[in-house]
Design a protein around this motif. Structure first.
Motif, short mmCIF file in Angstrom:
data_model
loop_
_atom_site.label_atom_id
_atom_site.label_comp_id
_atom_site.label_asym_id
_atom_site.label_seq_id
_atom_site.Cartn_x
_atom_site.Cartn_y
_atom_site.Cartn_z
N ARG A 4 -3.47 -4.62 2.44
CA ARG A 4 -3.64 -3.58 1.42
C ARG A 4 -2.31 -3.09 0.87
O ARG A 4 -2.28 -2.22 0.00
N VAL A 5 -1.22 -3.62 1.40
CA VAL A 5 0.11 -3.19 0.95
C VAL A 5 0.53 -4.05 -0.23
O VAL A 5 0.60 -5.27 -0.13
N ALA A 6 0.80 -3.41 -1.35
CA ALA A 6 1.31 -4.14 -2.50
C ALA A 6 2.80 -4.39 -2.31
O ALA A 6 3.51 -3.57 -1.72
N PRO A 7 3.32 -5.51 -2.78
CA PRO A 7 4.75 -5.80 -2.61
C PRO A 7 5.61 -4.73 -3.26
O PRO A 7 5.22 -4.13 -4.27
N PRO A 8 6.79 -4.45 -2.70
CA PRO A 8 7.68 -3.47 -3.33
C PRO A 8 8.14 -3.96 -4.69
O PRO A 8 8.30 -5.16 -4.93
N ALA A 9 8.35 -3.02 -5.59
CA ALA A 9 8.79 -3.37 -6.93
C ALA A 9 10.22 -3.90 -6.90
O ALA A 9 11.06 -3.42 -6.13
#
Length: 573
Positions: free
Chosen positions: A566-571
């Protein structure tokens, strides 16, 4: 020995089951498992003999070949018993039963069925009886189970039929020649220790070589099986003779591995009497195939071939000793499964296994838990060894944690039978006791980090990730959050961290090395740089998540590790 099925039911004494359920097993417990395997083997053989009666053949009929086996068993019961209970015999029976049921393929069925005739020839040679049997030849070669390979000089190619004549331990083999004449050889088949066998280049008899070692009760010879067509886990294979140098390397490494294994005291988990091994099958390192790199770790076993293990020779005796323990654990559990219904498995591959890149079914999960409990015990016994104490602490801490996680999955699955609950409960008690034992803090920290990294990367690669969250934040759970939808595009991936984290890096340079050295801040920065170049790359993202959780060990960090998909990659930037 006969092929008549046993009518008296097996009843394993409770104390023997308890020993095995704890992950170990005394010589008496293992002997009971072997009795069960014997009964199962004979039952399957009886079924196979009934099926073979209807197979058209150019060879001596199966019933006549079996009569030769029984006659030899009356004269030499011990060697014929070993022959019938050999791993390759079990693998052949299972493979041929699959063939007659249409679920496996192979060469001509009559030729594969003729393995029984070759087995009868081997039995007659052991007993010194006289017999004449028609046997299958493959490029003029006759594989004699437990003995070796007879090769007719100038023989015709392909699958043909020949005649084997035995008398007083001597074999005369006759078959078609390339020039349409007759090829013939006479020899006295016998096995040979590594180093005593003739060169493979021109020998008409290639003996099965054995790894030898001495025990308090006398010398033990374990087949180094590189000739038998049924030495592998599935379909028959051609011979792949090890060159002399590689065979000698196996003996040296086996000697050193045996020395490691004999340091344990008692029948606890992770301890193995090498005399219990029935055969070692070298994988890939042959004169025909290039060897894999030393870091490649390959070992496998089959429930059809009790006591056999396929192993790529590792880089060290310690790794070989660990592999022997690991694979014998699988053999013990397979034998238990043959005696007890341990679980109700729908074979759906949906469960996390900390030592695999892919989802597993429950039977695979149980096998892994049992094998790695033994591996954890193996490393526990090395904690007091000054030479290996550092890496032993790491592997013990890692495998006890991972095994206990899988045991919890099994206990909460609702699919264990009463014997299954007793078995897995025994593993839980063993592991719970070990989890209370102190381990060096640095090794414990690396083990926990490695375990978190594997689980995190597994979920990133195998579990569907919902969309819609800002970069670096958790995606809120939606409807049906208790289910774990698996990605249809999942592929195998290499686990590059489990063994890399065994030693604390002295001069960390990569993000993984910084994390292994206990510097999650430097690791986080390195992973972020990598993700800027390769957004969403699972290996890097798993490291980033674990490093971030290490810097925030509270509830937020635990949520990151619980559902990393559920963690989106860091920008970037």
């Amino acid at each position: 020995m006969t092929s008549e099925p046993r009518t008296t039911p097996f009843r394993m004494p409770e104390h023997l089951f308890a020993e095995l359920a704890a992950g170990g097993g005394s010589a008496q417990a293992v002997a009971f498992l072997e009795q069960g395997e014997r009964a199962r083997r004979l039952l399957l053989l009886r079924t196979l003999l009934d099926r073979l009666a209807a197979v058209p053949t150019a060879l001596t009929p199966a019933a006549e070949a079996w009569h030769v086996v029984k006659e030899a068993a009356r004269r030499a019961p011990a060697p014929v018993e070993r022959l019938l209970l050999a791993p390759t015999t079990g693998a052949w029976i299972a493979h041929l039963l699959r063939r007659v049921h249409g679920t496996a393929t192979g060469p001509h069925l009559w030729a594969e069925a003729g393995r029984l005739n070759a087995l009868a020839v081997a039995a007659a040679l052991h007993a010194g009886t006289e017999t004449v049997l028609r046997v299958p030849l493959h490029d003029g070669a006759l594989s004699l189970p437990g003995l070796g390979l007879a090769r007719l000089p100038g023989a015709a190619a392909g699958v043909t039929a020949g005649t084997a004549h035995t008398r007083a331990g001597e074999l005369t083999l006759i078959g078609p020649a390339r020039d349409r004449g007759t090829a013939r050889l006479t020899c006295r088949p016998a096995t040979a220790p590594v180093g005593a066998a003739p060169s493979a280049a021109d020998a008409v008899w290639l003996p099965l070589r054995t790894l030898t070692h001495t025990t308090p009760s006398g010398p033990v010879a374990i087949p180094l099986e590189d000739l038998d067509p049924y030495r592998d886990l599935d379909d028959p294979l051609p011979p792949a003779r090890l060159d002399d140098d590689e065979a000698a390397a196996w003996q040296r490494q086996f000697d050193a591995a045996v020395a490691i294994l004999t340091t344990g005291d008692g029948p606890g988990p992770g301890r193995l009497d090498p005399a219990m091994i029935r055969s070692v099958v070298p994988w890939a390192r042959t004169s025909l195939l290039p060897p894999p790199p030393p870091e490649v770790r390959v070992s496998a076993s089959s429930g059809d071939a009790y006591g056999a293990m396929v192993i790529a020779r590792p880089a060290s005796p310690l790794a070989l000793a660990e592999a022997l323990v690991h694979e014998f654990q699988h053999s013990k559990l397979a034998a238990l499964i043959h005696l007890f219904p341990l679980l109700e498995d729908d074979r759906a591959e949906r469960y996390y296994a900390p030592w695999r890149p892919d989802p597993r079914h429950l039977t695979g999960l149980l096998h892994g838990a049992y094998a790695f409990t033994g591996v954890a015990g193996f490393w526990r016994d090395r904690l007091s060894d000054p030479e290996h104490a550092g890496t032993a602490a790491y592997h013990f801490a890692l495998r006890r944690t991972q095994s206990r996680l899988v045991v919890r999955t099994l206990l909460t699955s609702g699919r264990l039978t009463a014997p299954g609950r007793a078995l897995v409960g025994g593993l839980a008690r063993t592991l719970d006791g070990w989890l209370r034992e102190p381990v060096a803090p640095s090794a414990l920290a690396r083990a926990r980090t490695a375990a978190a990294l594997h689980r995190t990367e597994w979920r990133l690669r195998n579990v569907v990730r919902p969309s819609g969250a800002p970069a670096g934040h958790l995606v809120p759970p939606g409807p049906g959050a208790d289910t774990v939808p698996l990605r249809p595009d999942r592929t195998p991936w290499p686990d590059r961290r489990t063994h890399a984290f065994a030693v604390r890096p002295a001069d960390p340079r990569t993000p993984d090395e910084h994390l292994a050295a206990g510097d999650p801040a430097a690791a986080l920065a390195g992973y972020a740089e990598g993700l800027a170049r390769e957004p969403g790359e699972p290996h890097l993202l798993a490291g980033w998540i674990v490093a971030r959780a290490a810097l925030d060990p509270g509830p937020a960090g635990r949520r990151l590790l619980a559902r990393p998909e559920r963690v989106a990659p860091p920008a970037a930037g």
